[in-house]
Design a protein around this motif. Structure first.
Motif, PDB file in Angstrom:
ATOM      1  N   TRP A 119       0.835  -1.210   0.000  1.00 14.18           N
ATOM      2  CA  TRP A 119       0.000   0.000   0.000  1.00 14.18           C
ATOM      3  C   TRP A 119       0.865   1.252   0.000  1.00 14.18           C
ATOM      4  O   TRP A 119       0.601   2.193  -0.745  1.00 14.18           O
ATOM      5  CB  TRP A 119      -0.935   0.010   1.199  1.00 14.18           C
ATOM      6  CG  TRP A 119      -2.053  -0.991   1.124  1.00 14.18           C
ATOM      7  CD1 TRP A 119      -2.608  -1.524  -0.002  1.00 14.18           C
ATOM      8  CD2 TRP A 119      -2.755  -1.571   2.216  1.00 14.18           C
ATOM      9  NE1 TRP A 119      -3.604  -2.405   0.325  1.00 14.18           N
ATOM     10  CE2 TRP A 119      -3.725  -2.442   1.683  1.00 14.18           C
ATOM     11  CE3 TRP A 119      -2.670  -1.440   3.597  1.00 14.18           C
ATOM     12  CZ2 TRP A 119      -4.603  -3.178   2.482  1.00 14.18           C
ATOM     13  CZ3 TRP A 119      -3.538  -2.166   4.393  1.00 14.18           C
ATOM     14  CH2 TRP A 119      -4.492  -3.032   3.839  1.00 14.18           C
ATOM     15  N   ARG A 120       1.901   1.278   0.838  1.00 15.29           N
ATOM     16  CA  ARG A 120       2.779   2.454   0.879  1.00 15.29           C
ATOM     17  C   ARG A 120       3.517   2.629  -0.448  1.00 15.29           C
ATOM     18  O   ARG A 120       3.641   3.746  -0.942  1.00 15.29           O
ATOM     19  CB  ARG A 120       3.780   2.350   2.036  1.00 15.29           C
ATOM     20  CG  ARG A 120       3.178   2.589   3.395  1.00 15.29           C
ATOM     21  CD  ARG A 120       2.604   3.969   3.545  1.00 15.29           C
ATOM     22  NE  ARG A 120       3.675   4.956   3.698  1.00 15.29           N
ATOM     23  CZ  ARG A 120       3.498   6.244   3.678  1.00 15.29           C
ATOM     24  NH1 ARG A 120       2.302   6.758   3.509  1.00 15.29           N
ATOM     25  NH2 ARG A 120       4.521   7.071   3.826  1.00 15.29           N
ATOM     26  N   ALA A 121       3.982   1.533  -1.028  1.00 15.01           N
ATOM     27  CA  ALA A 121       4.669   1.607  -2.320  1.00 15.01           C
ATOM     28  C   ALA A 121       3.733   2.121  -3.409  1.00 15.01           C
ATOM     29  O   ALA A 121       4.175   2.764  -4.366  1.00 15.01           O
ATOM     30  CB  ALA A 121       5.238   0.243  -2.693  1.00 15.01           C
ATOM     31  N   TRP A 180      -0.725   7.593   5.268  1.00 16.63           N
ATOM     32  CA  TRP A 180      -0.938   6.864   6.520  1.00 16.63           C
ATOM     33  C   TRP A 180      -2.435   6.736   6.819  1.00 16.63           C
ATOM     34  O   TRP A 180      -2.893   5.701   7.274  1.00 16.63           O
ATOM     35  CB  TRP A 180      -0.230   7.559   7.678  1.00 16.63           C
ATOM     36  CG  TRP A 180       1.259   7.424   7.642  1.00 16.63           C
ATOM     37  CD1 TRP A 180       1.985   6.427   7.048  1.00 16.63           C
ATOM     38  CD2 TRP A 180       2.213   8.303   8.226  1.00 16.63           C
ATOM     39  NE1 TRP A 180       3.321   6.626   7.237  1.00 16.63           N
ATOM     40  CE2 TRP A 180       3.500   7.778   7.950  1.00 16.63           C
ATOM     41  CE3 TRP A 180       2.105   9.471   8.951  1.00 16.63           C
ATOM     42  CZ2 TRP A 180       4.660   8.386   8.388  1.00 16.63           C
ATOM     43  CZ3 TRP A 180       3.271  10.076   9.378  1.00 16.63           C
ATOM     44  CH2 TRP A 180       4.528   9.546   9.109  1.00 16.63           C
ATOM     45  N   ARG A 181      -3.185   7.775   6.530  1.00 17.07           N
ATOM     46  CA  ARG A 181      -4.641   7.734   6.748  1.00 17.07           C
ATOM     47  C   ARG A 181      -5.282   6.674   5.854  1.00 17.07           C
ATOM     48  O   ARG A 181      -6.162   5.915   6.287  1.00 17.07           O
ATOM     49  CB  ARG A 181      -5.247   9.108   6.483  1.00 17.07           C
ATOM     50  CG  ARG A 181      -6.705   9.212   6.881  1.00 17.07           C
ATOM     51  CD  ARG A 181      -7.241  10.628   6.687  1.00 17.07           C
ATOM     52  NE  ARG A 181      -6.448  11.660   7.323  1.00 17.07           N
ATOM     53  CZ  ARG A 181      -6.483  11.996   8.608  1.00 17.07           C
ATOM     54  NH1 ARG A 181      -7.298  11.350   9.411  1.00 17.07           N
ATOM     55  NH2 ARG A 181      -5.745  12.962   9.077  1.00 17.07           N
ATOM     56  N   ALA A 182      -4.848   6.606   4.599  1.00 10.83           N
ATOM     57  CA  ALA A 182      -5.395   5.607   3.670  1.00 10.83           C
ATOM     58  C   ALA A 182      -5.011   4.194   4.087  1.00 10.83           C
ATOM     59  O   ALA A 182      -5.822   3.265   3.973  1.00 10.83           O
ATOM     60  CB  ALA A 182      -4.928   5.898   2.254  1.00 10.83           C
ATOM     61  N   VAL A 183      -3.789   4.012   4.586  1.00 14.41           N
ATOM     62  CA  VAL A 183      -3.361   2.703   5.094  1.00 14.41           C
ATOM     63  C   VAL A 183      -4.265   2.297   6.257  1.00 14.41           C
ATOM     64  O   VAL A 183      -4.729   1.163   6.328  1.00 14.41           O
ATOM     65  CB  VAL A 183      -1.876   2.714   5.525  1.00 14.41           C
ATOM     66  CG1 VAL A 183      -1.528   1.486   6.364  1.00 14.41           C
ATOM     67  CG2 VAL A 183      -0.969   2.801   4.307  1.00 14.41           C
ATOM     68  N   ALA A 184      -4.541   3.219   7.160  1.00 16.28           N
ATOM     69  CA  ALA A 184      -5.414   2.929   8.306  1.00 16.28           C
ATOM     70  C   ALA A 184      -6.812   2.544   7.838  1.00 16.28           C
ATOM     71  O   ALA A 184      -7.400   1.579   8.342  1.00 16.28           O
ATOM     72  CB  ALA A 184      -5.476   4.134   9.240  1.00 16.28           C
ATOM     73  N   GLN A 237      -4.907   8.515  11.207  1.00 20.65           N
ATOM     74  CA  GLN A 237      -3.565   8.675  10.653  1.00 20.65           C
ATOM     75  C   GLN A 237      -2.484   8.145  11.593  1.00 20.65           C
ATOM     76  O   GLN A 237      -1.484   7.585  11.141  1.00 20.65           O
ATOM     77  CB  GLN A 237      -3.337  10.153  10.357  1.00 20.65           C
ATOM     78  CG  GLN A 237      -1.965  10.489   9.849  1.00 20.65           C
ATOM     79  CD  GLN A 237      -1.881  11.946   9.450  1.00 20.65           C
ATOM     80  OE1 GLN A 237      -2.703  12.434   8.707  1.00 20.65           O
ATOM     81  NE2 GLN A 237      -0.873  12.632   9.959  1.00 20.65           N
ATOM     82  N   LEU A 238      -2.660   8.316  12.893  1.00 22.63           N
ATOM     83  CA  LEU A 238      -1.665   7.819  13.857  1.00 22.63           C
ATOM     84  C   LEU A 238      -1.580   6.297  13.831  1.00 22.63           C
ATOM     85  O   LEU A 238      -0.498   5.728  13.946  1.00 22.63           O
ATOM     86  CB  LEU A 238      -1.980   8.322  15.258  1.00 22.63           C
ATOM     87  CG  LEU A 238      -1.917   9.840  15.437  1.00 22.63           C
ATOM     88  CD1 LEU A 238      -2.352  10.234  16.840  1.00 22.63           C
ATOM     89  CD2 LEU A 238      -0.535  10.366  15.131  1.00 22.63           C
ATOM     90  N   ASP A 259       1.757   4.197  12.859  1.00 21.22           N
ATOM     91  CA  ASP A 259       2.251   3.122  13.740  1.00 21.22           C
ATOM     92  C   ASP A 259       2.308   1.798  12.993  1.00 21.22           C
ATOM     93  O   ASP A 259       3.262   1.033  13.129  1.00 21.22           O
ATOM     94  CB  ASP A 259       1.358   2.972  14.970  1.00 21.22           C
ATOM     95  CG  ASP A 259       1.498   4.093  15.972  1.00 21.22           C
ATOM     96  OD1 ASP A 259       2.469   4.885  15.860  1.00 21.22           O
ATOM     97  OD2 ASP A 259       0.637   4.191  16.866  1.00 21.22           O
ATOM     98  N   LEU A 260       1.284   1.524  12.200  1.00 17.53           N
ATOM     99  CA  LEU A 260       1.235   0.275  11.442  1.00 17.53           C
ATOM    100  C   LEU A 260       2.383   0.214  10.436  1.00 17.53           C
ATOM    101  O   LEU A 260       3.035  -0.825  10.286  1.00 17.53           O
ATOM    102  CB  LEU A 260      -0.117   0.150  10.738  1.00 17.53           C
ATOM    103  CG  LEU A 260      -0.395  -1.135   9.974  1.00 17.53           C
ATOM    104  CD1 LEU A 260      -0.228  -2.358  10.859  1.00 17.53           C
ATOM    105  CD2 LEU A 260      -1.804  -1.086   9.384  1.00 17.53           C
ATOM    106  N   CYS A 261       2.659   1.321   9.784  1.00 15.78           N
ATOM    107  CA  CYS A 261       3.782   1.368   8.837  1.00 15.78           C
ATOM    108  C   CYS A 261       5.115   1.182   9.545  1.00 15.78           C
ATOM    109  O   CYS A 261       5.968   0.406   9.093  1.00 15.78           O
ATOM    110  CB  CYS A 261       3.760   2.680   8.057  1.00 15.78           C
ATOM    111  SG  CYS A 261       2.427   2.768   6.840  1.00 15.78           S
ATOM    112  N   GLU A 262       5.290   1.872  10.651  1.00 14.26           N
ATOM    113  CA  GLU A 262       6.558   1.757  11.386  1.00 14.26           C
ATOM    114  C   GLU A 262       6.802   0.329  11.858  1.00 14.26           C
ATOM    115  O   GLU A 262       7.888  -0.225  11.660  1.00 14.26           O
ATOM    116  CB  GLU A 262       6.579   2.706  12.578  1.00 14.26           C
ATOM    117  CG  GLU A 262       7.862   2.592  13.383  1.00 14.26           C
ATOM    118  CD  GLU A 262       7.919   3.511  14.589  1.00 14.26           C
ATOM    119  OE1 GLU A 262       8.875   3.361  15.368  1.00 14.26           O
ATOM    120  OE2 GLU A 262       7.025   4.360  14.760  1.00 14.26           O
ATOM    121  N   GLN A 263       5.796  -0.274  12.455  1.00 10.22           N
ATOM    122  CA  GLN A 263       5.960  -1.634  12.979  1.00 10.22           C
ATOM    123  C   GLN A 263       6.096  -2.656  11.850  1.00 10.22           C
ATOM    124  O   GLN A 263       6.817  -3.639  11.984  1.00 10.22           O
ATOM    125  CB  GLN A 263       4.815  -1.988  13.919  1.00 10.22           C
ATOM    126  CG  GLN A 263       4.819  -1.195  15.205  1.00 10.22           C
ATOM    127  CD  GLN A 263       6.135  -1.319  15.966  1.00 10.22           C
ATOM    128  OE1 GLN A 263       6.694  -2.403  16.115  1.00 10.22           O
ATOM    129  NE2 GLN A 263       6.648  -0.195  16.427  1.00 10.22           N
TER     130      GLN A 263
END
Length: 70
Positions: free
Chosen positions: A20-22, A27-31, A46-47, A51-55
């Motif tokens: 998804w990030r690629a 971050w909001r869309a990933v959430a 968004q938070l 967090d999900l991306c970082e982890q």
């Protein structure tokens, strides 16, 4: 395994988050996609996405400050 806002993070989930990030998801869309896909209840927070991306990056052995994560 890591717990991110009640979601047990697996390698498969982390790989999907990376895709998804690629693809340019914020971050909001990933959430929001995580809410739809895995039943989390962040309401597109968004938070949670950050967090999900970082982890996910850490679980995959990648730098969360590098592309495509940040």
């Amino acid at each position: 395994m890591r717990d991110v806002w009640g979601l047990i993070l697996t390698t498969e989930i982390a790989q999907q988050v990376r895709r998804w990030r690629a693809d340019g998801y914020s971050w909001r869309a990933v959430a929001a996609r995580a809410d739809e896909t895995w039943g989390t209840d962040s309401r597109g927070n968004q938070l949670f996405g950050a967090d999900l991306c970082e982890q996910s990056a850490r679980l995959l052995g990648e730098d969360p400050d590098a592309e495509p994560w940040n």
